[in-house]
Design a protein around this motif. Structure first.
Motif, short mmCIF file in Angstrom:
data_model
loop_
_atom_site.label_atom_id
_atom_site.label_comp_id
_atom_site.label_asym_id
_atom_site.label_seq_id
_atom_site.Cartn_x
_atom_site.Cartn_y
_atom_site.Cartn_z
N ASP A 60 3.62 18.78 12.69
CA ASP A 60 2.26 19.20 12.99
C ASP A 60 1.37 17.97 12.93
OD1 ASP A 60 -0.30 20.23 13.09
OD2 ASP A 60 0.06 21.79 11.61
N ALA A 62 -1.78 17.71 13.38
CA ALA A 62 -3.03 17.97 12.67
C ALA A 62 -2.85 17.71 11.18
CB ALA A 62 -3.51 19.39 12.92
N HIS A 66 -4.44 14.00 12.81
CA HIS A 66 -4.82 14.00 14.23
C HIS A 66 -5.22 15.44 14.61
CE1 HIS A 66 -3.25 10.01 14.06
NE2 HIS A 66 -3.61 9.81 15.32
N VAL A 67 -6.42 15.82 14.19
CA VAL A 67 -6.88 17.21 14.29
C VAL A 67 -7.46 17.57 15.64
CG1 VAL A 67 -7.25 17.44 11.79
CG2 VAL A 67 -9.10 16.60 13.25
N VAL A 68 -7.72 16.59 16.49
CA VAL A 68 -8.27 16.85 17.81
C VAL A 68 -7.16 16.64 18.84
CG1 VAL A 68 -9.98 16.17 19.55
CG2 VAL A 68 -10.57 16.09 17.11
N GLN A 69 -6.98 17.65 19.68
CA GLN A 69 -6.04 17.50 20.79
C GLN A 69 -6.80 17.71 22.08
OE1 GLN A 69 -2.09 18.94 20.79
NE2 GLN A 69 -2.04 19.11 18.57
N ALA A 111 -3.53 13.28 21.14
CA ALA A 111 -3.94 13.66 19.79
C ALA A 111 -4.78 12.54 19.21
CB ALA A 111 -2.71 13.90 18.90
N THR A 113 -7.82 11.54 15.80
CA THR A 113 -8.40 11.91 14.51
C THR A 113 -9.81 12.49 14.67
OG1 THR A 113 -9.20 9.66 14.20
CG2 THR A 113 -7.04 10.21 13.24
N SER A 141 -8.47 25.76 20.06
CA SER A 141 -7.40 26.32 19.23
C SER A 141 -6.20 26.62 20.13
CB SER A 141 -7.86 27.61 18.53
OG SER A 141 -8.17 28.61 19.49
#
Length: 186
Positions: A60, A62, A66-69, A111, A113, A141
């Protein structure tokens, strides 16, 4: 390589291997009611035909920060496509890239941050000779994360049938259900 199809045992084996990746083949063979050699031969055949391509852990990004895709489409000069592809391989934040039809030429899953980090990755690619422009959408999402098991189930005859109330309709499932009913009625 092309594969003619999957049977229900192939489908159940692949499901168990995905659900329990640390389980040994002997344990999975016992759960399926077959000998380990049968399971090994089937797995070897699926590997040899290119159906099974790896055993790595799912990661994963995130959870790695790396929470933004984002999904970015790059318009490129066709004559530079090979050089551009080679350069894209050197960018770790590009998780996958595909040649596509329609507007744009190369579609990338990126991906980062933060939104700014994703912008930096895109800017880095835009500096590559032959890349003309980009179009990017940021994901909010994942409503259906990457998956293959429903397709494997369908191709191997293990799909849940809406007419059966969501129950599996393969012969092994029917046999399992009968076996369970016998055990509970005694």
């Amino acid at each position: 390589m092309a594969r003619q199809g999957l049977d229900p045992l192939d489908g159940r084996m692949l499901r168990l291997l995905r659900e329990r990746p640390r389980a040994g083949l002997l344990e999975i063979a016992r759960q399926l009611g077959v000998v380990r050699g049968t399971l090994q031969a089937r797995l070897d055949r699926l590997i040899g035909s290119g159906v099974v391509t790896g055993y790595g852990p799912d990661v994963d990004v995130a959870a790695l920060g790396h929470v933004v895709q984002a999904f970015t489409t790059f318009e490129v000069d066709q004559s530079a496509r090979e050089a551009i592809t080679a350069r894209l391989r050197t960018v770790p934040q590009i998780l996958e890239a595909h040649i596509v039809t329609g507007p744009g030429d190369i579609w990338c899953r990126v991906a980062g941050t933060s939104n700014q980090h994703v912008q930096q990755v895109i800017d880095q690619v835009l500096e590559v000779p032959g890349v003309r422009r980009s179009t990017t959408v940021i994901t909010l999402s994942a409503v259906i994360p990457y998956r293959v098991q429903p397709l494997v189930d369908e191709l191997s005859g293990l799909s849940e049938s809406p007419r059966s109330g969501g129950r599996r309709t393969d012969r092994a499932a029917v046999t399992e259900d009968r076996s369970r009913r016998r055990k509970t009625s005694h």
